[in-house]
Design a protein around this motif. Structure first.
Motif, PDB file in Angstrom:
ATOM      1  N   GLN A 231       0.820  -1.203   0.000  1.00 52.52           N
ATOM      2  CA  GLN A 231       0.000   0.000   0.000  1.00 52.52           C
ATOM      3  C   GLN A 231       0.862   1.265   0.000  1.00 52.52           C
ATOM      4  O   GLN A 231       0.492   2.271  -0.609  1.00 52.52           O
ATOM      5  CB  GLN A 231      -0.957  -0.024   1.188  1.00 52.52           C
ATOM      6  N   GLU A 232       2.007   1.206   0.665  1.00 53.27           N
ATOM      7  CA  GLU A 232       2.934   2.331   0.590  1.00 53.27           C
ATOM      8  C   GLU A 232       3.402   2.533  -0.849  1.00 53.27           C
ATOM      9  O   GLU A 232       3.538   3.668  -1.330  1.00 53.27           O
ATOM     10  CB  GLU A 232       4.142   2.075   1.491  1.00 53.27           C
ATOM     11  N   ALA A 233       3.671   1.438  -1.552  1.00 52.36           N
ATOM     12  CA  ALA A 233       4.113   1.521  -2.949  1.00 52.36           C
ATOM     13  C   ALA A 233       3.026   2.148  -3.820  1.00 52.36           C
ATOM     14  O   ALA A 233       3.315   2.959  -4.712  1.00 52.36           O
ATOM     15  CB  ALA A 233       4.478   0.130  -3.461  1.00 52.36           C
ATOM     16  N   GLU A 234       1.777   1.776  -3.576  1.00 52.46           N
ATOM     17  CA  GLU A 234       0.670   2.336  -4.358  1.00 52.46           C
ATOM     18  C   GLU A 234       0.515   3.834  -4.078  1.00 52.46           C
ATOM     19  O   GLU A 234       0.237   4.618  -4.993  1.00 52.46           O
ATOM     20  CB  GLU A 234      -0.610   1.570  -4.049  1.00 52.46           C
ATOM     21  N   ALA A 235       0.696   4.234  -2.828  1.00 54.41           N
ATOM     22  CA  ALA A 235       0.648   5.656  -2.491  1.00 54.41           C
ATOM     23  C   ALA A 235       1.786   6.405  -3.171  1.00 54.41           C
ATOM     24  O   ALA A 235       1.607   7.521  -3.672  1.00 54.41           O
ATOM     25  CB  ALA A 235       0.723   5.844  -0.978  1.00 54.41           C
ATOM     26  N   TYR A 236       2.946   5.781  -3.209  1.00 50.99           N
ATOM     27  CA  TYR A 236       4.093   6.393  -3.889  1.00 50.99           C
ATOM     28  C   TYR A 236       3.788   6.557  -5.373  1.00 50.99           C
ATOM     29  O   TYR A 236       4.101   7.590  -5.977  1.00 50.99           O
ATOM     30  CB  TYR A 236       5.335   5.523  -3.687  1.00 50.99           C
TER      31      TYR A 236
ATOM     32  N   GLU B  70      -1.443  -6.275 -13.105  1.00 50.88           N
ATOM     33  CA  GLU B  70      -1.531  -4.832 -12.914  1.00 50.88           C
ATOM     34  C   GLU B  70      -2.724  -4.477 -12.037  1.00 50.88           C
ATOM     35  O   GLU B  70      -3.675  -5.255 -11.894  1.00 50.88           O
ATOM     36  CB  GLU B  70      -1.628  -4.096 -14.250  1.00 50.88           C
ATOM     37  N   LYS B  71      -2.645  -3.288 -11.460  1.00 53.40           N
ATOM     38  CA  LYS B  71      -3.753  -2.721 -10.697  1.00 53.40           C
ATOM     39  C   LYS B  71      -3.892  -1.264 -11.102  1.00 53.40           C
ATOM     40  O   LYS B  71      -2.927  -0.497 -11.024  1.00 53.40           O
ATOM     41  CB  LYS B  71      -3.498  -2.825  -9.192  1.00 53.40           C
ATOM     42  N   LYS B  72      -5.079  -0.865 -11.514  1.00 55.69           N
ATOM     43  CA  LYS B  72      -5.338   0.527 -11.843  1.00 55.69           C
ATOM     44  C   LYS B  72      -5.665   1.282 -10.555  1.00 55.69           C
ATOM     45  O   LYS B  72      -6.441   0.802  -9.725  1.00 55.69           O
ATOM     46  CB  LYS B  72      -6.487   0.633 -12.849  1.00 55.69           C
ATOM     47  N   LEU B  73      -5.062   2.443 -10.393  1.00 55.23           N
ATOM     48  CA  LEU B  73      -5.226   3.229  -9.177  1.00 55.23           C
ATOM     49  C   LEU B  73      -6.169   4.401  -9.412  1.00 55.23           C
ATOM     50  O   LEU B  73      -6.102   5.057 -10.453  1.00 55.23           O
ATOM     51  CB  LEU B  73      -3.869   3.756  -8.713  1.00 55.23           C
ATOM     52  N   ASP B  74      -7.023   4.639  -8.442  1.00 53.04           N
ATOM     53  CA  ASP B  74      -7.943   5.765  -8.484  1.00 53.04           C
ATOM     54  C   ASP B  74      -7.588   6.688  -7.333  1.00 53.04           C
ATOM     55  O   ASP B  74      -7.818   6.345  -6.171  1.00 53.04           O
ATOM     56  CB  ASP B  74      -9.381   5.264  -8.360  1.00 53.04           C
ATOM     57  N   PRO B  75      -7.039   7.868  -7.625  1.00 51.79           N
ATOM     58  CA  PRO B  75      -6.621   8.759  -6.542  1.00 51.79           C
ATOM     59  C   PRO B  75      -7.755   9.252  -5.657  1.00 51.79           C
ATOM     60  O   PRO B  75      -7.515   9.735  -4.552  1.00 51.79           O
ATOM     61  CB  PRO B  75      -5.956   9.933  -7.280  1.00 51.79           C
ATOM     62  N   SER B  76      -9.019   9.091  -6.116  1.00 51.95           N
ATOM     63  CA  SER B  76     -10.150   9.529  -5.316  1.00 51.95           C
ATOM     64  C   SER B  76     -10.587   8.466  -4.315  1.00 51.95           C
ATOM     65  O   SER B  76     -11.442   8.731  -3.455  1.00 51.95           O
ATOM     66  CB  SER B  76     -11.332   9.886  -6.221  1.00 51.95           C
ATOM     67  N   GLN B  77     -10.012   7.254  -4.438  1.00 53.85           N
ATOM     68  CA  GLN B  77     -10.399   6.149  -3.571  1.00 53.85           C
ATOM     69  C   GLN B  77      -9.283   5.831  -2.590  1.00 53.85           C
ATOM     70  O   GLN B  77      -8.104   5.896  -2.940  1.00 53.85           O
ATOM     71  CB  GLN B  77     -10.723   4.905  -4.397  1.00 53.85           C
ATOM     72  N   PRO B  78      -9.639   5.441  -1.337  1.00 54.08           N
ATOM     73  CA  PRO B  78      -8.599   5.026  -0.377  1.00 54.08           C
ATOM     74  C   PRO B  78      -7.866   3.801  -0.876  1.00 54.08           C
ATOM     75  O   PRO B  78      -8.453   2.939  -1.532  1.00 54.08           O
ATOM     76  CB  PRO B  78      -9.398   4.697   0.887  1.00 54.08           C
ATOM     77  N   ILE B  79      -6.567   3.738  -0.595  1.00 59.26           N
ATOM     78  CA  ILE B  79      -5.777   2.562  -0.957  1.00 59.26           C
ATOM     79  C   ILE B  79      -5.944   1.512   0.129  1.00 59.26           C
ATOM     80  O   ILE B  79      -5.844   1.816   1.293  1.00 59.26           O
ATOM     81  CB  ILE B  79      -4.303   2.947  -1.118  1.00 59.26           C
TER      82      ILE B  79
END
Length: 208
Positions: free
Chosen positions: A137-142, A199-208
């Motif tokens: 989750q830290e990696a996804e936030a990065y 892969e995982k698509k990230l949505d900055p509006s959603q909590p990780i």
């Protein structure tokens, strides 16, 4: 959270790791005081020891992420780690215990609008307690902090349990397969091996 100076700052999200201004990261429901920060060349020897102990050899069999039954040889070496850190688009995030001893790490490489993730590692003696999930989750936030909208990785196809672990965290197979490198620096296969790309698509509006 990860940081450049080993002093905590914040990212706008709801993290697995609790954030406290000016204090190290704390894993929810776990021991307090875990600190996640960017590696420097001074950390290379410790990273080398951690990664090889988690993936290869007898000690790795204490954890569930071992590749010892699939590959002989080493997982990485200090030369390869140095090359990683010299790449301006790459970083290695470290997770340290309150004592300063490394609990885990992950290699991250920015590739345009996506972040390649590899070498996710947790000390085999403390696996299974959520540290790997926290580092992921830290990696996804990065990734979001450097304008990447997805995280990609390669996983050995026969590592079904690991693939399922990533799937539970939102990763999906792209259907692409890649050959395992014919290079002893990455290990010596005991059987034919290949990678699947996830892969995982990230949505900055959603909590990780």
């Amino acid at each position: 959270m990860y940081n450049d100076s080993k002093k905590a700052n914040s990212i706008p999200r709801q993290p697995f790791l609790n954030r406290h201004s000016g204090l190290p990261c704390t894993f929810a429901g776990m021991m307090e005081g875990f600190n996640v920060y960017k590696a420097t060349k001074a950390d290379i020897s410790r990273i080398d020891k951690l990664v090889n102990s988690a993936y290869r050899g007898e000690r790795s069999k204490a954890g569930w992420t071992t590749e010892a039954d699939l590959l002989d040889g080493i997982r990485t070496d200090e030369k390869a780690l140095t090359e990683m850190l010299e790449n301006p688009d790459a970083t290695i995030l470290l997770c340290a215990l309150p004592t300063g001893e490394l609990a885990g790490c992950v290699y991250l490489l920015k590739q345009g609008n996506q972040l390649y993730l590899g070498m996710l590692t947790v000390d085999p003696g403390i696996q299974g307690g959520g540290i790997g999930k926290g580092i992921l989750q830290e990696a996804e936030a990065y990734a979001l902090s450097i304008d990447c909208d997805r995280v990609v990785m390669t996983v050995i196809t026969v590592r079904t349990e690991l693939i399922q672990w990533y799937e539970r965290r939102g990763y999906r197979s792209t259907g692409e397969k890649r050959p395992f490198p014919d290079d002893p620096r990455f290990g010596i296969p005991k059987q034919p091996l290949e990678f699947v790309v996830m892969e995982k698509k990230l949505d900055p509006s959603q909590p990780i």
